[in-house]
Write a protein that holds these residues in place. Sequence first.
Motif, PDB file in Angstrom:
ATOM      1  N   TYR A  99       0.832  -1.198   0.000  1.00 48.98           N
ATOM      2  CA  TYR A  99       0.000   0.000   0.000  1.00 48.98           C
ATOM      3  C   TYR A  99       0.869   1.251   0.000  1.00 48.98           C
ATOM      4  O   TYR A  99       2.024   1.232   0.452  1.00 48.98           O
ATOM      5  N   ASP A 102      -1.561   6.514   3.142  1.00 50.94           N
ATOM      6  CA  ASP A 102      -2.947   6.970   3.086  1.00 50.94           C
ATOM      7  C   ASP A 102      -3.464   7.065   4.510  1.00 50.94           C
ATOM      8  O   ASP A 102      -3.031   6.308   5.386  1.00 50.94           O
ATOM      9  N   ALA A 116      -5.384   2.505  -0.307  1.00 53.37           N
ATOM     10  CA  ALA A 116      -4.347   2.660  -1.337  1.00 53.37           C
ATOM     11  C   ALA A 116      -3.544   1.366  -1.477  1.00 53.37           C
ATOM     12  O   ALA A 116      -2.356   1.382  -1.776  1.00 53.37           O
ATOM     13  N   THR A 162      -5.241  -1.256  -8.475  1.00 51.26           N
ATOM     14  CA  THR A 162      -5.370  -0.470  -7.261  1.00 51.26           C
ATOM     15  C   THR A 162      -6.780  -0.559  -6.687  1.00 51.26           C
ATOM     16  O   THR A 162      -7.752  -0.747  -7.426  1.00 51.26           O
ATOM     17  N   GLY A 165      -7.950   3.790  -3.464  1.00 52.95           N
ATOM     18  CA  GLY A 165      -7.768   4.658  -2.314  1.00 52.95           C
ATOM     19  C   GLY A 165      -8.903   4.639  -1.315  1.00 52.95           C
ATOM     20  O   GLY A 165      -8.772   5.208  -0.225  1.00 52.95           O
ATOM     21  N   ARG A 188      -4.765   7.896  -7.356  1.00 49.85           N
ATOM     22  CA  ARG A 188      -4.168   6.598  -7.020  1.00 49.85           C
ATOM     23  C   ARG A 188      -3.850   5.780  -8.270  1.00 49.85           C
ATOM     24  O   ARG A 188      -2.845   5.041  -8.297  1.00 49.85           O
TER      25      ARG A 188
END
Length: 467
Positions: A99, A102, A116, A162, A165, A188
Amino acid sequence: MRLSLGVPPVAAAVMAAIVLSPSPSSAAAGAEDGDGAHCVHQERLRVPGAAFQRTACLPDLTTTGLAGTPYTDTADQAGLTARDTHTPSGVPGVQIDGYFPDSSGFNTTHGWNHDAQYVIRLPDHWNGGLVVTGAPGTRKQYATDKAISDQVLARGFAYAATDKGNSSADFYRDGTRPGDAVAEWNTRTTQLTRAAKRAVAQRYGHAPRRTYMTGISNGGYLTRWQLEHHPELYDGGVDWEGALWTDGGPSLLTSLPTAVAWTLGKAGAEDMYAAGFARGSEFLWPYHEQAYWGVTQKIYRAEFDPAYDTACPGASAGTTPQQILSPCASDGAYDLASRPASVHRAVDRVALTGRIGRPLFTLHGDLDTLLPKAADSDVYTRMVDARGRGALHRYYMIQGGTHVDGLYDTYPDRLRPILPCYRSAFDALVAWVERGVRPPADRTVGRPAGGDVVDSCDLAGRAPGRS
């Protein structure tokens, strides 16, 4: 069943808990031909900007090999593909999970409670390309493993995904201003693309020669946005029923209020057709009434217009399936056009323009009953044309396609999965970008009367021409 723009029932979320199984063996059956030995230079791989990463050498990066391990989440993939979809297997390589920094923690995958999160997969036999995607709906980074990752890995591409986020039905609580959570999705995705390119260069000795952006639903929105704002990062993209955000034009906040009103008995079929819902899709309305319309409208309205109804959904969309999926009664009368300027500014922050800078293929089912094409991809195609970018765009309307392929298993006589058409479109995009092979013109891809519709799709279709 998992929702695409909405949220899954809690029972499915419980199933998504991490399976505490032993890590797959890092041993391999000898050195591989092609790009190098199995998992070579694994210890050197660093994802730039990541706050945490975990690297594993795996004998198979596909869902066939990863099922039952912590390296995928089959529950988060539920409903996106038809039951009998063929998936490739036998792709050894390196997987990196981790990650980026965040402050939010909606994503509980791996017990990290950190947003994230990303996954990067680097096959031993690499073709020089990279495919990037973002999670559909409010799902997370493993959601498209079966629909996208398996096939592109088998083709030799590196792969990165991803969680955007934030995730879950409470995603709208992320950020400090209206629209912050959705705006983060774009940031992101750009962040992961840049980091994945550098990770690829570490593994193979040079940056990817070609990079493609792609995605389903919200991932399709990300594809459109990235090719509009960061064409320098990509060589092309495939948008599968991307969500449309425009200020003053169609969006889910202009079509779903009518669907909620229909649910509440305050709108009729003609109102639904006027909002963009297709004639012939009526058999899908009861399911969407129960699983999609209410929750999707209320959480996205809360994201952009939290002052409209502060009590619903309030601080949370709910903790039980009934609470989460139930509509807010006020949403049946929601009128985006009449809302304050601050709401329109929030939408405008994430709005699309149609000004794509790289080749883009769009696919949309004519029976999509969450994001009806008349209020979405038909409009986006006109936006692309208005920006003078039509030569870069292809639009394939899939007859019998709906928002999630899993519904084909319930209605095999009325629907067809979009996934095989998506795979054909991806291959056609690659051929166009890398070999100059002209793709089929815009068209309706007909639903064949017989034959295999689960794993095959001929883009030649019928009825060329823009909608």
